[in-house]
Scaffold this motif. Structure first.
Motif, PDB file in Angstrom:
ATOM      1  N   LYS A 744       0.835  -1.203   0.000  1.00 47.57           N
ATOM      2  CA  LYS A 744       0.000   0.000   0.000  1.00 47.57           C
ATOM      3  C   LYS A 744       0.869   1.252   0.000  1.00 47.57           C
ATOM      4  CE  LYS A 744      -3.827  -2.244   2.446  1.00 47.57           C
ATOM      5  NZ  LYS A 744      -4.610  -2.286   3.702  1.00 47.57           N
ATOM      6  N   ARG A 745       1.948   1.201   0.773  1.00 48.42           N
ATOM      7  CA  ARG A 745       2.860   2.345   0.834  1.00 48.42           C
ATOM      8  C   ARG A 745       3.510   2.581  -0.532  1.00 48.42           C
ATOM      9  NH1 ARG A 745       5.732   0.475   4.404  1.00 48.42           N
ATOM     10  NH2 ARG A 745       4.564   1.325   6.163  1.00 48.42           N
ATOM     11  N   ALA A 746       3.902   1.482  -1.171  1.00 43.17           N
ATOM     12  CA  ALA A 746       4.514   1.594  -2.496  1.00 43.17           C
ATOM     13  C   ALA A 746       3.540   2.214  -3.491  1.00 43.17           C
ATOM     14  CB  ALA A 746       4.959   0.213  -2.986  1.00 43.17           C
ATOM     15  N   ALA A 747       2.282   1.801  -3.409  1.00 43.31           N
ATOM     16  CA  ALA A 747       1.260   2.337  -4.311  1.00 43.31           C
ATOM     17  C   ALA A 747       1.029   3.816  -4.052  1.00 43.31           C
ATOM     18  CB  ALA A 747      -0.046   1.558  -4.141  1.00 43.31           C
ATOM     19  N   ARG A 748       0.966   4.190  -2.783  1.00 43.61           N
ATOM     20  CA  ARG A 748       0.735   5.603  -2.450  1.00 43.61           C
ATOM     21  C   ARG A 748       1.868   6.483  -2.964  1.00 43.61           C
ATOM     22  NH1 ARG A 748      -0.575   3.413   2.688  1.00 43.61           N
ATOM     23  NH2 ARG A 748       1.394   4.243   3.540  1.00 43.61           N
ATOM     24  N   THR A 749       3.099   6.019  -2.718  1.00 41.78           N
ATOM     25  CA  THR A 749       4.267   6.806  -3.122  1.00 41.78           C
ATOM     26  C   THR A 749       4.315   6.988  -4.636  1.00 41.78           C
ATOM     27  OG1 THR A 749       5.526   5.985  -1.220  1.00 41.78           O
ATOM     28  CG2 THR A 749       6.783   6.930  -3.041  1.00 41.78           C
ATOM     29  N   ALA A 750       4.131   5.876  -5.347  1.00 45.27           N
ATOM     30  CA  ALA A 750       4.193   5.941  -6.810  1.00 45.27           C
ATOM     31  C   ALA A 750       3.076   6.816  -7.368  1.00 45.27           C
ATOM     32  CB  ALA A 750       4.109   4.533  -7.397  1.00 45.27           C
ATOM     33  N   ALA A 751       1.886   6.707  -6.778  1.00 44.35           N
ATOM     34  CA  ALA A 751       0.752   7.490  -7.270  1.00 44.35           C
ATOM     35  C   ALA A 751       0.988   8.974  -7.057  1.00 44.35           C
ATOM     36  CB  ALA A 751      -0.531   7.047  -6.579  1.00 44.35           C
ATOM     37  N   GLY A 752       1.521   9.330  -5.881  1.00 44.26           N
ATOM     38  CA  GLY A 752       1.768  10.740  -5.608  1.00 44.26           C
ATOM     39  C   GLY A 752       2.777  11.337  -6.560  1.00 44.26           C
ATOM     40  N   ILE A 753       3.868  10.617  -6.788  1.00 43.97           N
ATOM     41  CA  ILE A 753       4.907  11.107  -7.696  1.00 43.97           C
ATOM     42  C   ILE A 753       4.380  11.210  -9.128  1.00 43.97           C
ATOM     43  CG2 ILE A 753       7.141  10.551  -8.736  1.00 43.97           C
ATOM     44  CD1 ILE A 753       7.907   9.235  -6.054  1.00 43.97           C
ATOM     45  N   SER A 754       3.691  10.170  -9.560  1.00 49.91           N
ATOM     46  CA  SER A 754       3.222  10.135 -10.949  1.00 49.91           C
ATOM     47  C   SER A 754       2.118  11.154 -11.206  1.00 49.91           C
ATOM     48  CB  SER A 754       2.729   8.728 -11.299  1.00 49.91           C
ATOM     49  OG  SER A 754       3.808   7.819 -11.292  1.00 49.91           O
ATOM     50  N   HIS A 755       1.248  11.372 -10.225  1.00 48.03           N
ATOM     51  CA  HIS A 755       0.221  12.400 -10.395  1.00 48.03           C
ATOM     52  C   HIS A 755       0.875  13.762 -10.608  1.00 48.03           C
ATOM     53  CE1 HIS A 755      -2.874  15.358  -9.300  1.00 48.03           C
ATOM     54  NE2 HIS A 755      -3.763  14.438  -9.676  1.00 48.03           N
ATOM     55  N   SER A 756       1.920  14.032  -9.833  1.00 49.13           N
ATOM     56  CA  SER A 756       2.650  15.293  -9.996  1.00 49.13           C
ATOM     57  C   SER A 756       3.322  15.362 -11.361  1.00 49.13           C
ATOM     58  CB  SER A 756       3.700  15.441  -8.885  1.00 49.13           C
ATOM     59  OG  SER A 756       3.074  15.470  -7.621  1.00 49.13           O
ATOM     60  N   ASP A 757       3.847  14.227 -11.800  1.00 46.06           N
ATOM     61  CA  ASP A 757       4.432  14.181 -13.144  1.00 46.06           C
ATOM     62  C   ASP A 757       3.414  14.600 -14.193  1.00 46.06           C
ATOM     63  OD1 ASP A 757       6.874  13.311 -12.250  1.00 46.06           O
ATOM     64  OD2 ASP A 757       6.589  11.210 -12.847  1.00 46.06           O
ATOM     65  N   GLY A 758       2.249  13.959 -14.130  1.00 45.29           N
ATOM     66  CA  GLY A 758       1.225  14.222 -15.138  1.00 45.29           C
ATOM     67  C   GLY A 758       0.755  15.660 -15.133  1.00 45.29           C
ATOM     68  N   ALA A 759       0.517  16.204 -13.922  1.00 45.05           N
ATOM     69  CA  ALA A 759       0.073  17.593 -13.818  1.00 45.05           C
ATOM     70  C   ALA A 759       1.139  18.544 -14.349  1.00 45.05           C
ATOM     71  CB  ALA A 759      -0.262  17.915 -12.363  1.00 45.05           C
ATOM     72  N   GLN A 760       2.408  18.234 -14.049  1.00 42.29           N
ATOM     73  CA  GLN A 760       3.490  19.097 -14.514  1.00 42.29           C
ATOM     74  C   GLN A 760       3.643  19.024 -16.026  1.00 42.29           C
ATOM     75  OE1 GLN A 760       7.202  18.492 -12.490  1.00 42.29           O
ATOM     76  NE2 GLN A 760       8.297  20.016 -13.693  1.00 42.29           N
ATOM     77  N   TRP A 761       3.525  17.800 -16.583  1.00 47.55           N
ATOM     78  CA  TRP A 761       3.604  17.662 -18.046  1.00 47.55           C
ATOM     79  C   TRP A 761       2.565  18.557 -18.706  1.00 47.55           C
ATOM     80  CZ3 TRP A 761       3.393  11.600 -17.802  1.00 47.55           C
ATOM     81  CH2 TRP A 761       4.638  11.115 -17.384  1.00 47.55           C
ATOM     82  N   ASN A 762       1.358  18.512 -18.165  1.00 49.17           N
ATOM     83  CA  ASN A 762       0.273  19.274 -18.777  1.00 49.17           C
ATOM     84  C   ASN A 762       0.494  20.771 -18.621  1.00 49.17           C
ATOM     85  OD1 ASN A 762      -2.312  18.972 -20.190  1.00 49.17           O
ATOM     86  ND2 ASN A 762      -3.162  20.052 -18.421  1.00 49.17           N
ATOM     87  N   SER A 763       0.975  21.188 -17.452  1.00 52.37           N
ATOM     88  CA  SER A 763       1.242  22.612 -17.243  1.00 52.37           C
ATOM     89  C   SER A 763       2.330  23.115 -18.183  1.00 52.37           C
ATOM     90  CB  SER A 763       1.665  22.860 -15.788  1.00 52.37           C
ATOM     91  OG  SER A 763       0.599  22.595 -14.909  1.00 52.37           O
ATOM     92  N   GLU A 764       3.361  22.292 -18.368  1.00 48.10           N
ATOM     93  CA  GLU A 764       4.451  22.689 -19.260  1.00 48.10           C
ATOM     94  C   GLU A 764       3.976  22.790 -20.702  1.00 48.10           C
ATOM     95  OE1 GLU A 764       7.388  19.759 -18.501  1.00 48.10           O
ATOM     96  OE2 GLU A 764       8.165  20.747 -16.691  1.00 48.10           O
ATOM     97  N   SER A 765       3.078  21.868 -21.097  1.00 48.64           N
ATOM     98  CA  SER A 765       2.569  21.921 -22.477  1.00 48.64           C
ATOM     99  C   SER A 765       1.683  23.143 -22.672  1.00 48.64           C
ATOM    100  CB  SER A 765       1.790  20.645 -22.810  1.00 48.64           C
ATOM    101  OG  SER A 765       0.593  20.567 -22.049  1.00 48.64           O
ATOM    102  N   ASP A 766       0.977  23.560 -21.604  1.00 51.75           N
ATOM    103  CA  ASP A 766       0.161  24.784 -21.687  1.00 51.75           C
ATOM    104  C   ASP A 766       1.032  26.006 -21.941  1.00 51.75           C
ATOM    105  OD1 ASP A 766      -2.096  23.354 -21.232  1.00 51.75           O
ATOM    106  OD2 ASP A 766      -2.266  23.857 -19.102  1.00 51.75           O
ATOM    107  N   ALA A 767       2.219  25.975 -21.317  1.00 51.81           N
ATOM    108  CA  ALA A 767       3.101  27.142 -21.414  1.00 51.81           C
ATOM    109  C   ALA A 767       3.782  27.238 -22.766  1.00 51.81           C
ATOM    110  CB  ALA A 767       4.152  27.084 -20.309  1.00 51.81           C
ATOM    111  N   ASN A 768       3.845  26.101 -23.484  1.00 50.12           N
ATOM    112  CA  ASN A 768       4.543  26.092 -24.778  1.00 50.12           C
ATOM    113  C   ASN A 768       3.666  26.650 -25.890  1.00 50.12           C
ATOM    114  OD1 ASN A 768       6.780  24.924 -23.597  1.00 50.12           O
ATOM    115  ND2 ASN A 768       6.097  22.825 -24.016  1.00 50.12           N
TER     116      ASN A 768
END
Length: 768
Positions: A744-768
């Protein structure tokens, strides 16, 4: 008087079976008598050397007697055939209604009340101590049962009245003269009555029009196509069929038409469409000749009139388009028509709008349903037709186009100047029309935007059918269909197209943001459904999973999507509430299934599970991050939607949970049935988790203004990943509590990091 529930349940059809058997004996006996009369006294009479009175009176009497015996056989056979078919139909309907009342109703805890006149009421009886609270699923099941019983009673009433009418016509009104209407089957009698009504045209009363609708409704889907084919042939050919439908659609949508008349004409549009689809399928035993297809194309650019001295006449394609909107049409019939209409529109987008009426209600026209336009622009109609016809849609978008002449004939060695219809519709210079009769539409910006999106929305439906193999609005419990190479390649082309040019589907309502706005944003809901359908392919692309991956299986041929295009594509599509909900539902269901298989796979040790669980939840969480950021963009950047719209859209996406889980049940056969498979282990639980995630995936205005990619959506992604692990551990007795906590801890950690990845990818594409 209409048939009641009690009538159908309690009627003793055994007596009718006995009558059928008696008439069969009568037919056989009269057949023998007729043959004896023809071969005996008639033959002898014809060869005899008559003289005097016998040469006239006796010979005529013998000939008349032989004919009467033959007519008796014909009449008896008509009665037998009609009774036999009627008995067979009523037995089947009685069985269905008994199963509904005695079986299905009991299983649902529902009672069925006979209201008479073909109506029933299904209700949950009050039980002492019960709160009487019902889930939406229970209420939907109750309503479906009530509607089904009403349809069965209506069908039985149609059979009963047709049999009675046919028997009367077979016998006639002359007790001294036999041999009247001749029927080889009940179908003959039903076609005869349908055409008898249709020939009245718009002079039909409301009751007669409802009767015609019932006849078409209950016979339009016959597997051999006999009724459908005979009905359209009986109308008198393609042009006469168009004239009939044109007159009826205008009669029902006229400003002076009653609501009752409009409803009946809306039903006629549907049942005539379903009937035409059946009649034009070349694989049916009975079907219209290929010349009908060619003639429809020829008439497409010709004016169709149905009244003497008529001034404002529609074009054939405008009328035909109203029918094509309903029914699953064979590709050999529909695809050439769709190609012809598209090429005509590309050449002159307004050629079919020059004769549209102005100032009439928007419902007025050849699309009485009023969905996606009034039917003036046949392009919208054929795209909607493709949306209901997956085979035709797939061929339209994936096979090389065929050039057509003005008259609908194929143009030999014709050059089109484009390679695919996807390229045509996504060209920035392609012009979509405003399909409405409202004269003030251009002065009303909201009306203009809504009407301009009709075509793109229909295009989305067509692409959805082409890529999924199902009509876009098919039954939620329908089978999952494996992805073919052609469909998967089309999905890749779609993602590449809009991933490289997201401005085509961007919607900017602000007007003060320097972001290009495309005309195709109306199709984003369908693009969301396509994404949900190909969830395995999209999850593979998030972290560039290899094509040989067994952790993230695709359902059939892999689409091999470009990761960069996927991120841009999702960022735009996810701004639509319906697309967002579809993608979120499918993502969580798919991730739950992957986690379930990872944790419960044979031969996987606890030591290796941590990493595999991290890998399993990461792509879905990254997608969730993109969705969170896209939602915030739609609400705060472009002002195209509100939180409530995103939340409300979630309730309608249960189908994606069941469908995604159904894909994972068995990936061997060509079709994997959803209904009856063991997917209940998680379906309701996952749907509840999805509802919670969507309702809490919000961003405050301050966070949006600060450009923060974080929202409570990140917390929900973490919770969802942990829930997936907990769900997978329910029936696993080999993993101890400590290992479970680690997972469960592994899932939580990976989900938190990856969610931030996805949000950041989208924000960066908005800025381009």
């Amino acid at each position: 008087m209409a048939l009641t529930l009690t009538d159908l349940v309690e009627v003793d059809l055994g007596k009718l079976a006995t009558s059928v058997a008696d008439w069969k004996k009568t037919v056989d006996g009269l057949k023998t008598s007729a043959e004896n009369a023809r071969k005996g006294m008639q033959a002898k009479s014809d060869t005899a050397q008559w003289a005097g009175v016998n040469a006239t009176v006796t010979r005529e009497f013998i000939a008349k007697t032989a004919k009467e015996i033959s007519d008796l056989h014909t009449e008896a056979n008509s009665i037998y055939q009609v009774l036999d078919d009627g008995h067979t139909e009523l037995v089947a309907l009685q069985k269905q209604v008994k199963q509904a009342v005695e079986g299905d109703a009991a299983n649902l805890g529902v009672r069925v009340e006979d209201l008479g006149d073909g109506n029933v009421r299904c209700f949950f009886p009050h039980i002492r101590g019960d709160t009487d609270e019902r889930t939406q699923e229970q209420l939907n099941a109750k309503q479906e049962l009530e509607n089904r019983i009403k349809r069965i009673l209506s069908h039985a009433a149609e059979i009963d009245s047709t049999v009675a009418r046919a028997l009367a016509k077979s016998h006639g009104n002359d007790a001294h003269n036999v041999g009247h209407s001749k029927y080889e089957s009940l179908n003959d009698a039903e076609v005869e009555r349908a055409l008898e009504l249709a020939r009245k045209g718009d002079e039909m009363s409301d009751a007669e029009l409802r009767e015609l609708n019932r006849l078409l409704q209950f016979n339009s889907s016959e597997k051999d196509g006999e009724f459908a084919t005979e009905f359209y042939q009986g109308l008198g050919g393609p042009e006469k069929a168009l004239e009939f439908y044109a007159a009826m659609s205008i009669d029902g949508t006229d400003s002076e038409a009653t609501k009752t008349r409009l409803n009946a004409v809306q039903d006629l549009q549907k049942v005539m469409g379903y009937t035409l689809a059946n009649a034009t399928d070349p694989d049916h035993k009975h079907h219209l000749p290929a010349s009908w297809n060619a003639e429809f194309r020829r008439l497409g650019t010709q004016e169709i009139g149905w009244q003497p001295g008529q001034m404002n006449k529609p074009y054939g394609y405008q009328v035909l388009g109203g029918l094509l909107r309903y029914g699953n049409y064979d590709a050999r019939f529909l695809t050439p028509i769709a190609e012809h209409v598209t090429q005509l529109h590309k050449e002159d987008p307004y050629r079919f709008l020059s004769n549209k009426p102005a100032g009439s209600p928007d419902i007025y026209g050849f699309n009485p349903s009023g969905k996606l336009g009034t039917g003036n622009d046949p392009l919208n109609s054929v795209l909607e037709a493709l949306g209901h016809s997956p085979e035709a849609a797939e061929k339209f978008f994936t096979q090389p186009p065929t050039a057509y002449n003005e008259d609908g004939t194929a143009k030999k060695d014709g050059e089109l100047g484009f390679g695919s219809y996807l390229d045509v519709f996504t060209d920035e210079d392609f012009e979509w029309t405003i399909d409405t009769n409202d004269t003030n539409v251009l002065a009303d910006e909201d009306k203009t935007k809504k009407a301009l999106a009709f075509g793109p929305e229909a295009l989305g439906h067509a692409l959805e059918a082409a890529t999924t193999g199902r009509p876009y609005d098919s039954d939620d419990t329908g089978d999952a269909i494996r992805h073919t190479e052609a469909r998967a390649n089309l999905v890749r082309q779609i993602v590449d197209k809009f991933g490289e040019h997201p401005e085509l589907i961007r919607r900017n309502e602000n007007g003060d943001i320097d972001d290009a706005t495309g005309p195709l944003y109306g199709m984003r809901g369908s693009l969301g459904d396509i994404t949900a359908e190909y969830m395995g392919d999209f999850q593979r692309a998030m972290y560039e999973e290899g094509s040989s991956s067994d952790m993230f299986p695709t359902f059939g041929t892999a689409a091999n999507l470009d990761p960069g295009h996927v991120q841009q594509f999702l960022g735009e599509v996810g701004q639509d509430p319906d697309a967002y909900a579809a993608i979120t539902s499918a993502q969580q269901a798919y991730t739950a299934d992957v986690v379930h298989r990872v944790i419960n796979a044979d031969g996987v040790s606890g030591a290796s599970l941590d990493g595999r669980v991290r890998d399993a939840v990461a792509p879905g969480a990254a997608m969730a991050g993109i969705m969170s950021d896209s939602r915030a963009d739609a609400i705060y950047k472009y002002h195209t939607a509100m939180d409530t719209e995103f939340n409300e859209s979630a309730a309608e996406k249960q189908k994606w949970v069941d469908r995604i889980l159904g894909m994972g049940v068995d990936t061997v056969g060509q079709r994997v049935p959803i209904a009856g498979t063991v997917i209940g282990w998680a379906s309701e639980d996952i749907q509840e988790s999805i509802m919670t995630s969507i309702q809490q995936d919000t961003t405050t205005e301050a966070e949006a203004e600060a450009g923060s990619e974080y929202s409570s959506g990140r917390s929900q992604a973490i919770r969802s990943a942990e829930d997936a692990v907990s769900r997978a551990l329910v029936n696993n007795q080999e993993i101890d509590w400590k290992t479970a906590d680690d997972l469960k801890r592994a899932a939580r950690t990976a989900a938190g990091i990856s969610h931030s990845d996805g949000a950041q990818w989208n924000s960066e594409s908005d800025a381009n």
